[in-house]
Scaffold this active site. Structure first.
Site, PDB file in Angstrom:
ATOM      1  CG  HIS A 278      -0.381   0.138   2.534  1.00  0.00           C
ATOM      2  ND1 HIS A 278      -0.175   1.347   3.147  1.00  0.00           N
ATOM      3  CD2 HIS A 278       0.055  -0.798   3.424  1.00  0.00           C
ATOM      4  CE1 HIS A 278       0.343   1.154   4.347  1.00  0.00           C
ATOM      5  NE2 HIS A 278       0.507  -0.139   4.547  1.00  0.00           N
TER       6      HIS A 278
ATOM      7  CG  ASP B 233      -2.968   3.974   2.500  1.00  0.00           C
ATOM      8  OD1 ASP B 233      -2.455   2.939   2.031  1.00  0.00           O
ATOM      9  OD2 ASP B 233      -3.746   3.960   3.477  1.00  0.00           O
TER      10      ASP B 233
ATOM     11  CG  ASP C 244       2.873   1.148   7.692  1.00  0.00           C
ATOM     12  OD1 ASP C 244       2.444   0.476   6.751  1.00  0.00           O
ATOM     13  OD2 ASP C 244       2.162   1.498   8.661  1.00  0.00           O
TER      14      ASP C 244
ATOM     15  CD  GLU D 226      -2.835  -1.298   5.912  1.00  0.00           C
ATOM     16  OE1 GLU D 226      -2.953  -2.268   6.662  1.00  0.00           O
ATOM     17  OE2 GLU D 226      -2.409  -0.190   6.323  1.00  0.00           O
ATOM     18  CD  GLU D 227      -1.413   2.819   7.551  1.00  0.00           C
ATOM     19  OE1 GLU D 227      -2.017   2.379   8.537  1.00  0.00           O
ATOM     20  OE2 GLU D 227      -0.219   2.560   7.313  1.00  0.00           O
TER      21      GLU D 227
ATOM     22  CG  ASP E 290       1.800  -3.308   5.436  1.00  0.00           C
ATOM     23  OD1 ASP E 290       2.562  -2.366   5.735  1.00  0.00           O
ATOM     24  OD2 ASP E 290       0.564  -3.215   5.478  1.00  0.00           O
TER      25      ASP E 290
ATOM     26  CG  HIS F 159       0.725   3.245  12.481  1.00  0.00           C
ATOM     27  ND1 HIS F 159      -0.563   2.825  12.678  1.00  0.00           N
ATOM     28  CD2 HIS F 159       1.092   2.752  11.280  1.00  0.00           C
ATOM     29  CE1 HIS F 159      -0.955   2.091  11.646  1.00  0.00           C
ATOM     30  NE2 HIS F 159       0.044   2.029  10.789  1.00  0.00           N
TER      31      HIS F 159
HETATM   32 MN    MN Z   1       1.083  -0.978   6.522  1.00  0.00          MN
HETATM   33 MN    MN Z   2       0.120   1.096   8.858  1.00  0.00          MN
END
Ligand code: MN
Ligand code: MN
Length: 474
Positions: free
Chosen positions: A97, A99, A130, A164-165, A193, A442
């Site tokens: 992903h 995003d 990520d 995804e997030e 991921d 994150h």
């Molecule tokens: Mn991820």
């Molecule tokens: Mn993530």
């Protein structure tokens, strides 16, 4: 055979880092619909890069999404890509992903989160680990084969999303819709991921699932004075405390009858895996800030986190929680708890047993209050077969690149993507991380090290090679 490929990666590493910088600069924050145009832009750049390497790309429409404001907006598409197919070769599908989570300098970043900054071998920026870094590492692995005029020894497909997030809107439906087309010739699905557990390269073969429960006890028609009514009524809070207290004991054992019956037994082969994991109980104690754990050994703690279920009590809504004293009897309280489930527990079965148990405990109290139990399933647990060729190839590739034995690990948290792919497509799924345990996904100051990014690219090149070798033997 891998040497010229690794050489190309070493020679082009600055270029690969620069490309990561271009991607990090695009603020593809899926949490903010105002930024979805940036996600479209990055998905288009990804598609363009794949086309430049000779792949074909479909931007799959996954419909619209309703925002909390009520406004309906189109979702960013999902990139479905494929390179020319040779029916003699195995087909690998790579998921990733583009995003990212939100990030602001004021949140405590030492550098601008959308300007890739290298400090002492670490590449800082939102999305570096990520998941932009790993997605680029896959693209660079394909580029490496093409640029060195070597045939890519497996058929490659890619599925790249930009939501995804925020819960992968549209991905599950697309997977179902494409089961007989895009996925029909896929043999293996690989996801990069997540991150390693320690400093040792790892393969991830399982994740826990989760169910979330709300237990509401509704009593008098308003809050009451404990001096007036205390001692003469069934208090909702006392009912709730006894309900919550009936769920788990001081050793961490779940007391709901039958809930853990389906937990897969521990076999010797699996038991040995935990012994090999480079993991310090002391360090974990410091990280968590606790004196000791419920278990005594490293192996037991890892198993409790990865392969056994757990039950956590999260909160009580409606309780008096402000500072000071107030002699109130709250009229209605809602307890919140969740269960992380593991193979072979069945979420619907867990839900039914929890409800039956709470109803039985409540009935024994002969309370006139009203009990309501609501359950929501987050995701099912996932575990893969380590004997699958994909895992054999993954382990060989780690030895090729890093010269160490890989750690075979699980995630205690819930990552629905692997389970969804495995269940919907019936294909073998592996999680092959390249990020380090301290990358801070994150979090503020997210990074991937230059070492992990570049050696990770080599790992993907080696993995493609090893996968093709295995297929030849079978
Ligand atoms: Mn991820
Ligand atoms: Mn993530």
């Amino acid at each position: 055979m891998l040497k010229p490929l690794f050489q190309y990666i070493d020679q082009n590493q600055n270029h690969f880092v620069q490309r990561l910088g271009d991607w990090v600069a695009i603020q593809s924050d899926s949490g903010d619909p105002a930024m979805w145009g940036q996600i479209d832009r990055l998905l288009n750049m990804t598609a363009e890069r794949i086309r430049e390497m000779g792949g074909s790309v479909e931007m799959a429409d996954v419909g619209t999404h309703q925002l909390p404001s009520g406004q309906t907006v189109p979702l960013p598409p999902i990139v479905l890509a494929a390179f020319v197919r040779d029916p003699e070769k195995a087909t690998l599908c790579i998921y990733g992903h583009v995003d990212v989570q939100p990030a602001r300098r004021e949140d405590g970043w030492n550098t601008d989160p959308f300007t890739l900054t290298e400090i002492s071998g670490n590449l800082y920026g939102r999305g570096t680990t990520d998941n932009k870094g790993p997605v680029l590492a896959w693209l660079h692995a394909i580029e490496t084969y093409k640029a060195t005029k070597q045939e890519v020894p497996v058929n490659v497909k890619l599925i790249i999303e930009g939501m995804e997030e925020v819960g992968s809107h549209g991905l599950l439906e697309l997977t179902r819709r494409m089961n007989d087309s895009f996925f029909s010739d896929v043999d293996f699905i690989v996801i990069s991921d997540n991150v390693w557990t320690s400093n040792t390269p790892a393969l991830t073969y399982g994740t826990r699932g989760s169910s979330y429960f709300l237990v509401e006890v509704d009593g008098p028609k308003q809050d009451l004075h404990s001096g007036v009514f205390g001692g003469s009524i069934h208090e909702p809070m006392s009912d709730l405390i006894s309900l919550l207290g009936s769920l788990i004991d001081h050793t961490g054992k779940i007391l709901v009858p039958g809930v853990t019956d389906a937990v897969a037994p521990l076999m010797d082969v699996e038991r040995k895996l935990y012994e090999n994991i480079n993991f310090s109980l002391e360090e974990l104690k410091n990280t968590a800030g606790v004196q000791h754990f419920l278990q005594n050994t490293k192996e037991e703690v890892l198993m409790a986190r990865w392969r056994y279920p757990s039950l956590s009590i999260h909160g009580i809504q409606g309780a008096f929680s402000e500072p000071g004293i107030k002699t109130v009897i709250p009229r209605r309280v809602t307890g919140k708890f969740s269960i992380r489930h593991v193979p072979d527990m069945v979420p619907s079965d867990v839900e039914r047993k929890v409800k039956e148990h709470l109803e039985q405990v409540f009935a024994s109290r002969k309370s006139p209050n009203i009990l309501r139990v609501i359950a929501t399933v987050g995701a099912k647990p996932w575990v893969a077969d380590l004997k699958d060729p994909q895992y054999v190839a993954g382990q060989k590739a780690i030895r090729d690149v890093f010269g160490v034995e890989p750690e075979l690990v699980r995630e205690g948290s819930t990552i629905p993507i692997a389970q969804n792919f495995q269940e919907e497509t019936g294909k073998s799924v592996m999680m092959l991380p390249i990020g380090a345990h301290d990358d801070g996904e994150h979090s503020q100051n997210e990074k991937i090290s230059r070492f992990n990014y570049i050696e990770g690219t080599k790992l993907f090149v080696a993995y493609i090679h090893e996968l093709s070798q295995l297929k030849g033997q079978s």
